[in-house]
Design a protein around this motif. Structure first.
Motif, mmCIF file in Angstrom:
data_model
loop_
_atom_site.group_PDB
_atom_site.id
_atom_site.type_symbol
_atom_site.label_atom_id
_atom_site.label_comp_id
_atom_site.label_asym_id
_atom_site.label_seq_id
_atom_site.Cartn_x
_atom_site.Cartn_y
_atom_site.Cartn_z
ATOM 1 N N LEU A 118 0.845 -1.193 0.000
ATOM 2 C CA LEU A 118 0.000 0.000 0.000
ATOM 3 C C LEU A 118 0.879 1.241 0.000
ATOM 4 N N ALA A 119 0.388 2.300 -0.642
ATOM 5 C CA ALA A 119 1.094 3.577 -0.631
ATOM 6 C C ALA A 119 0.083 4.706 -0.697
ATOM 7 N N PHE A 120 0.215 5.672 0.223
ATOM 8 C CA PHE A 120 -0.573 6.896 0.156
ATOM 9 C C PHE A 120 0.202 7.902 -0.673
ATOM 10 N N VAL A 121 -0.487 8.532 -1.610
ATOM 11 C CA VAL A 121 0.081 9.604 -2.410
ATOM 12 C C VAL A 121 -0.852 10.788 -2.213
ATOM 13 N N ASP A 161 -3.783 12.379 -0.794
ATOM 14 C CA ASP A 161 -4.991 11.780 -0.230
ATOM 15 C C ASP A 161 -5.464 10.575 -1.039
ATOM 16 N N ARG A 162 -4.614 10.064 -1.914
ATOM 17 C CA ARG A 162 -4.954 8.898 -2.746
ATOM 18 C C ARG A 162 -4.284 7.647 -2.167
ATOM 19 N N LEU A 163 -4.990 6.519 -2.222
ATOM 20 C CA LEU A 163 -4.474 5.259 -1.705
ATOM 21 C C LEU A 163 -4.303 4.274 -2.862
ATOM 22 N N GLU A 193 -6.170 1.746 -7.397
ATOM 23 C CA GLU A 193 -6.426 2.942 -6.591
ATOM 24 C C GLU A 193 -7.759 2.774 -5.877
ATOM 25 N N ALA A 220 -10.570 4.592 -2.811
ATOM 26 C CA ALA A 220 -11.008 5.812 -2.131
ATOM 27 C C ALA A 220 -12.068 5.440 -1.101
ATOM 28 N N TRP A 221 -12.197 6.266 -0.087
ATOM 29 C CA TRP A 221 -13.237 6.044 0.924
ATOM 30 C C TRP A 221 -14.587 6.425 0.359
ATOM 31 N N LEU A 239 -13.811 1.217 1.696
ATOM 32 C CA LEU A 239 -12.990 1.542 0.549
ATOM 33 C C LEU A 239 -13.655 1.015 -0.711
ATOM 34 N N SER A 248 6.935 1.001 -3.639
ATOM 35 C CA SER A 248 7.040 2.298 -2.984
ATOM 36 C C SER A 248 6.767 3.412 -3.994
#
Length: 103
Positions: free
Chosen positions: A13-16, A18-20, A34, A36-37, A48, A67
């Protein structure tokens, strides 16, 4: 359960911002996913949901690392950063996908 993605095996997992993002080495393909909530107005529970999927390789891969490295602030690069995914004993690089307009 936060999310159910068929035929996937999330391996990073990687947060960019506010994107997951997640990388999946599922049985059918290796993907960048990708999420989103999402919340229903009738239900207060948030879950999600998948908002984008990109095939990285047809077939299953052994994902050994995942990463994201943002582009330098003073960079004139057309991308906002790069995903580095180590799969099947070699390093692969991918640009950050454009944000979906329907989130």
């Amino acid at each position: 359960m936060l999310v159910n993605i068929r035929e996937s095996h999330l391996q990073g997992l990687a947060f960019v911002g506010d994107r997951l993002f997640a990388v999946s080495g599922g049985a059918q393909r290796t993907e960048l996913i990708e999420m989103a909530w999402w919340s229903s107005s009738a239900v207060s529970n948030e879950k999600l949901r998948v908002v984008g999927r990109w095939t990285l390789k047809d077939g299953r891969s052994q994902v050994e690392g995942f990463s994201f490295v943002p582009a330098p602030v003073d960079s004139s690069a057309a991308t906002n950063g790069t995903f580095y995914i180590h799969m099947d004993s070699s390093m692969h690089t991918y640009s950050l996908p454009a944000a979906s307009s329907d989130e």
